[in-house]
Design an enzyme around this catalytic site. Structure first.
Site, PDB file in Angstrom:
ATOM      1  N   THR A 276      71.705  69.261  54.955  1.00  0.00           N
ATOM      2  CA  THR A 276      71.023  70.429  54.383  1.00  0.00           C
ATOM      3  C   THR A 276      71.240  70.425  52.877  1.00  0.00           C
ATOM      4  O   THR A 276      72.335  70.138  52.399  1.00  0.00           O
ATOM      5  CB  THR A 276      71.531  71.743  55.017  1.00  0.00           C
ATOM      6  OG1 THR A 276      71.186  71.736  56.394  1.00  0.00           O
ATOM      7  CG2 THR A 276      70.893  72.967  54.371  1.00  0.00           C
ATOM      8  N   PHE A 278      71.042  72.542  49.315  1.00  0.00           N
ATOM      9  CA  PHE A 278      71.165  73.916  48.818  1.00  0.00           C
ATOM     10  C   PHE A 278      70.815  73.954  47.338  1.00  0.00           C
ATOM     11  O   PHE A 278      71.084  72.985  46.609  1.00  0.00           O
ATOM     12  CB  PHE A 278      72.603  74.415  48.975  1.00  0.00           C
ATOM     13  CG  PHE A 278      73.070  74.519  50.406  1.00  0.00           C
ATOM     14  CD1 PHE A 278      73.032  75.727  51.082  1.00  0.00           C
ATOM     15  CD2 PHE A 278      73.537  73.402  51.080  1.00  0.00           C
ATOM     16  CE1 PHE A 278      73.460  75.827  52.399  1.00  0.00           C
ATOM     17  CE2 PHE A 278      73.969  73.483  52.395  1.00  0.00           C
ATOM     18  CZ  PHE A 278      73.923  74.699  53.060  1.00  0.00           C
TER      19      PHE A 278
END
Ligand code: PRE
Length: 380
Positions: A276, A278
């Protein structure tokens, strides 16, 4: 472990101090002595950071300089002689700079909480652990808290390698006054956590919708008839699992230990390379855009009028000025007219003339054009 009350010797000779080999003792003495040297050097470094902090206070300038921190880490990696692994350099120096930065001023960081979320892990990985943690209840709340000045920076998920974009973050980028000053990414390993150490008797599996989607295959084959319950965060699911033995949570190992849960099944995500990404956001009135670090990214959101060749007009300036596009995502404009916003990442910084010119020409070709931020690429 040996029972200290039984009077019997420990089963493991390595645990008995009397058996320490002289060679080991000698090596440990050298390590102790070097640690003292390191401590003295770190304190000298901290003293210099304090002096930099005083200078910045006089100038009225900000403490956190992502481009400087990226350059420090890049430089050390380039000159690392080993045997310390290259991967170890960035986490060690992030912590050192985090501690030095904290001497200059506190860094308040908002993220999707509660304790134990991947967003918290991303915040600690990017800023180091010497920060003031500001856990928020939703992605919207992270943007709001940072815009209101209750946090200096916000950490929001923007895309996942399995599930694609985090739509809510991208939609808020359109209207937020905040801009991006950094990025970080994290390997995301999901685990099934529960009060009981068994798959038997689970009635509900709870997690953030992204985590449920990233574990869809595993859940379908191991818990096919179990209800899947979306939650505001994985850590919230872990908190619920601590209260309800029939509920299992998908969350990080950290969240499991935070809420006293068993690790029933580790690494249940369908894609083993699940990552992921960010974005780090802040208020441009309180923090200037990072200067060029040499390895930068510029994020934009644009829209074009719906006509033949419009997409070509977007790409033309990038090709003409040799600017690489590293990301291209579309989101519906919700006008009901099949119009879209395009989220574009360009390699480079607007201070570089070719990037500046390409962006100016791109702006001319677009009906809507917003710079979301320009920032140093993630250094690992
Ligand atoms: O060089 C600076 O501007 C500093 O404040 C020092 C330092 C560091 O510890 O190296 C600390 C905080 C900044 O984000 C960048 C670097």
């Amino acid at each position: 472990m040996a029972d200290p009350t039984s009077g019997t010797p420990a089963a493991n000779p390595a645990a008995t101090p009397a058996t320490i080999a002289p060679e080991l003792l000698a090596l440990r003495e050298q390590i102790d002595s070097l640690d003292q040297d390191l401590l003295a050097l770190l304190n000298r470094r901290a003293g210099l950071a304090l002096a930099v902090g005083e200078l910045k206070k006089k100038e009225g300038s900000v403490v956190f300089r992502p481009e400087r921190e990226a350059q420090v880490i890049d430089g050390l990696k380039a000159s690392n002689p080993g045997p310390l692994k290259l991967d170890s350099v960035a986490p060690i120096w992030r912590e050192i700079m985090s501690a030095c930065r904290a001497l200059e001023t506190p860094t308040r960081v908002a993220y999707l909480g509660p304790a134990g979320t991947f967003s918290e892990e991303a915040a600690l990985g990017y800023f180091g652990s010497s920060i003031v943690r500001v856990p928020c209840t939703s992605i919207d709340d992270v943007f709001r808290t940072t815009a209101a000045g209750a946090a200096d920076f916000g950490v929001v998920p923007v895309e996942n390698s399995t599930e694609g974009v985090v739509a809510r973050s991208l939609d808020i980028f359109l209207t937020t006054p905040l801009f991006i000053i950094g990025e970080t990414s994290l390997f995301v390993r999901h685990n099934l956590l529960r009060k009981e150490n068994s798959l038997e008797g689970i009635e509900v599996v709870a997690a953030h919708p992204q985590a449920l989607a990233q574990c869809h295959g595993w859940l379908s084959s191991h818990l096919p008839n179990v209800e899947r319950q979306p939650m505001a965060s994985n850590a919230e699911a872990a908190r619920q699992a601590a209260l309800n033995p029939k509920l299992a949570a998908i969350a990080s190992v950290r969240a499991g230990s935070e809420y006293g849960l068993h690790l029933v099944s580790p690494a249940i995500q369908d894609d083993t390379h699940n990552r992921t990404r960010f974005a780090i956001v802040t208020d441009p009135h309180r923090h200037p855009a990072p200067k060029a670090s040499g390895h930068d990214c510029t994020s934009l959101v644009v829209s074009v009028v719906n006509r033949p060749g419009a997409m070509y007009d977007i790409l033309k300036p990038l090709k003409a000025h040799d600017v690489s596009m590293t990301r291209f995502e579309s989101r519906p404009a919700r006008s009901g007219q099949w119009e879209y916003y395009f989220y574009i990442d360009l390699q480079g910084h607007p201070d570089e003339p070719h990037v500046h010119t390409a962006m100016q020409e791109l702006r001319q070709a677009c009906a809507y054009f917003k710079v979301l931020g320009t920032y140093p690429l993630d250094v690992h």
